[in-house]
Design a protein around this motif. Structure first.
Motif, PDB file in Angstrom:
ATOM      1  N   ASP A 161       0.826  -1.209   0.000  1.00 12.39           N
ATOM      2  CA  ASP A 161       0.000   0.000   0.000  1.00 12.39           C
ATOM      3  C   ASP A 161       0.859   1.257   0.000  1.00 12.39           C
ATOM      4  OD1 ASP A 161      -1.616   2.217   1.440  1.00 12.39           O
ATOM      5  OD2 ASP A 161      -3.139   0.700   1.055  1.00 12.39           O
ATOM      6  N   ASN A 162       0.415   2.254  -0.754  1.00 14.52           N
ATOM      7  CA  ASN A 162       1.165   3.499  -0.872  1.00 14.52           C
ATOM      8  C   ASN A 162       1.382   4.184   0.476  1.00 14.52           C
ATOM      9  OD1 ASN A 162       2.272   5.849  -2.397  1.00 14.52           O
ATOM     10  ND2 ASN A 162       0.473   6.880  -1.588  1.00 14.52           N
ATOM     11  N   SER A 163       0.400   4.090   1.366  1.00 17.65           N
ATOM     12  CA  SER A 163       0.502   4.744   2.675  1.00 17.65           C
ATOM     13  C   SER A 163       0.884   3.786   3.794  1.00 17.65           C
ATOM     14  CB  SER A 163      -0.829   5.420   3.037  1.00 17.65           C
ATOM     15  OG  SER A 163      -1.163   6.413   2.104  1.00 17.65           O
ATOM     16  N   PHE A 164       0.321   2.587   3.784  1.00 22.11           N
ATOM     17  CA  PHE A 164       0.476   1.663   4.901  1.00 22.11           C
ATOM     18  C   PHE A 164       1.598   0.637   4.712  1.00 22.11           C
ATOM     19  CE2 PHE A 164      -4.113   2.841   5.123  1.00 22.11           C
ATOM     20  CZ  PHE A 164      -4.038   3.570   6.299  1.00 22.11           C
ATOM     21  N   GLY A 165       2.201   0.605   3.543  1.00 25.67           N
ATOM     22  CA  GLY A 165       3.273  -0.344   3.295  1.00 25.67           C
ATOM     23  C   GLY A 165       2.767  -1.746   3.021  1.00 25.67           C
ATOM     24  N   GLU A 166       3.620  -2.733   3.194  1.00 27.91           N
ATOM     25  CA  GLU A 166       3.283  -4.113   2.884  1.00 27.91           C
ATOM     26  C   GLU A 166       2.348  -4.697   3.944  1.00 27.91           C
ATOM     27  OE1 GLU A 166       6.877  -6.327   2.466  1.00 27.91           O
ATOM     28  OE2 GLU A 166       7.378  -5.430   0.531  1.00 27.91           O
ATOM     29  N   THR A 167       1.212  -5.211   3.475  1.00 29.10           N
ATOM     30  CA  THR A 167       0.246  -5.850   4.371  1.00 29.10           C
ATOM     31  C   THR A 167      -0.198  -7.160   3.746  1.00 29.10           C
ATOM     32  OG1 THR A 167      -0.575  -3.691   5.103  1.00 29.10           O
ATOM     33  CG2 THR A 167      -1.937  -5.612   5.599  1.00 29.10           C
ATOM     34  N   ARG A 168      -0.130  -8.236   4.533  1.00 33.20           N
ATOM     35  CA  ARG A 168      -0.600  -9.530   4.062  1.00 33.20           C
ATOM     36  C   ARG A 168      -2.034  -9.768   4.541  1.00 33.20           C
ATOM     37  NH1 ARG A 168       4.943 -12.308   6.087  1.00 33.20           N
ATOM     38  NH2 ARG A 168       4.438 -10.818   7.746  1.00 33.20           N
ATOM     39  N   TYR A 169      -2.797 -10.417   3.669  1.00 28.38           N
ATOM     40  CA  TYR A 169      -4.199 -10.702   3.959  1.00 28.38           C
ATOM     41  C   TYR A 169      -4.483 -12.187   3.748  1.00 28.38           C
ATOM     42  CZ  TYR A 169      -5.198  -5.652   3.433  1.00 28.38           C
ATOM     43  OH  TYR A 169      -5.221  -4.285   3.556  1.00 28.38           O
ATOM     44  N   SER A 170      -5.393 -12.716   4.560  1.00 27.93           N
ATOM     45  CA  SER A 170      -5.996 -14.012   4.245  1.00 27.93           C
ATOM     46  C   SER A 170      -7.278 -13.733   3.478  1.00 27.93           C
ATOM     47  CB  SER A 170      -6.290 -14.808   5.514  1.00 27.93           C
ATOM     48  OG  SER A 170      -7.262 -14.145   6.311  1.00 27.93           O
TER      49      SER A 170
END
Length: 255
Positions: free
Chosen positions: A161-170
Motif C-alpha cells: 500500500d502506498n501509505s500503509f506499506g506491505e500488508t498480508r491478507y488471508s
C-alpha cells in the motif's frame, strides 16, 4: 415394466428441469436490496458509515452469506476507535458467479490501481505491488490461483500500500451457484511509519457478489478496530473510504 420406465424417466426429467431452473434463476434487484432498490438502480451505489462498533450493518443484503459477513466483523475493544464502511453497488453488466470468482482471485491485477489521496490532494497509485503468496508468513509471489470453484478455500496475498506499506491478507471464499463471498483479514499490523494503530486481524473486508436480473449487485463492507489516537478519525475514514472506492472500481472495471 413399461409404465415403471415411464415413471422413472419422468422423475429424471423433472429432477433435471428443477436443477437447471435452480441454476439459471436469478433474483431481482428488488429481492436483494429491498426498499433501497429504486435508489440503488438510479444512483448505482449507496454508502453508509458507522462509528458505533455495535455490529449493526445498514446495507447488508439478506442472503445465504449474511451470517458469514457478520462473523467477519472485528471484535471491538473498549475505548478503541471503531469504523464500519458499507457500500452497495448495482452494475448493469451481467457476470456469472464463476466469472466473478476468477476475477476476485486476479490479485496481481490490483498492482498499479489508483486512488485519490485526500492528504496530497491528487490521484496516486494505491498498490505498488500486489500478488498472491503461499501462506501468511510468506512474502514470495506465487501465481494467481484462479481456476476451479473457490468455495471453502483460504488463499493469501500481499498488497504493498502506498501509505500503509506491505500488508498480508488471508482471503476466505464461499461460493454457491448464485453468490460469491470473499472475506479479507489483515495478517500484519497497519499504520503510518512507526505508528501502528491497527493490529493484525483488526481490519476485515467482505465483498459479496450476487448476479441478478439485468446486472450484478456488489456489497462491500470494511470493518476495523483501531487504537484511539489524536487525528485518527479523519485519517482512518479518508484512507478506508478511498481504498474501498478504488477496490470497487477495480472489480467493476473487469466485469
Amino acid at each position: 415394466m413399461k409404465l415403471k420406465k415411464i415413471y422413472v424417466m419422468a422423475a429424471i426429467l423433472f429432477a433435471a428441469t428443477t436443477f437447471l431452473m435452480a441454476q439459471t434463476t436469478k433474483k431481482s434487484v428488488q429481492e436483494i436490496a429491498g426498499t433501497r432498490s429504486e435508489k440503488l438502480i438510479k444512483d448505482g451505489k449507496i454508502i453508509s458509515n458507522s462509528f458505533s462498533g455495535d455490529g449493526k450493518l445498514q446495507l447488508i443484503p439478506q442472503t445465504q452469506y449474511t451470517s458469514a459477513i457478520k462473523q467477519n466483523l472485528v471484535p471491538k475493544k473498549n475505548k478503541d476507535f471503531y469504523y464500519t464502511y458499507e457500500t452497495l453497488y448495482y452494475i448493469p453488466q451481467e457476470v456469472t458467479v464463476q466469472e466473478a470468482s476468477e476475477l476476485a482471485r486476479s490479485i496481481s491485477s490490483l498492482k498499479g490501481i489508483k486512488y485519490y489521496s485526500n492528504t496530497k490532494k491528487k490521484e496516486m497509485v494505491l498498490y505498488k505491488q500486489a500478488f498472491m503468496i503461499e501462506d501468511a508468513s510468506s512474502k514470495t509471489p506465487v501465481a494467481d490461483k484462479k481456476t476451479g470453484n473457490a468455495d471453502g478455500k483460504t488463499l493469501y496475498c500481499l498488497l504493498d500500500d502506498n501509505s500503509f506499506g506491505e500488508t498480508r491478507y488471508s482471503l476466505g471464499f464461499k461460493q454457491s451457484d448464485t453468490e460469491l463471498l470473499i472475506c479479507f483479514k489483515t495478517q500484519d499490523d497497519m499504520g503510518l511509519g512507526p505508528v501502528r494503530a491497527i493490529k493484525p486481524g483488526d481490519l476485515t473486508i467482505s465483498m459479496l457478489i450476487i448476479p441478478c436480473e439485468k446486472g450484478t449487485v456488489v456489497y462491500l463492507c470494511a470493518d476495523l478496530d483501531s487504537k484511539n489516537m489524536p487525528g485518527i478519525k479523519g485519517l482512518i475514514t479518508d484512507s478506508i473510504t478511498a481504498r474501498m472506492e478504488a477496490i470497487s472500481r477495480w472489480f467493476i472495471s473487469m466485469i
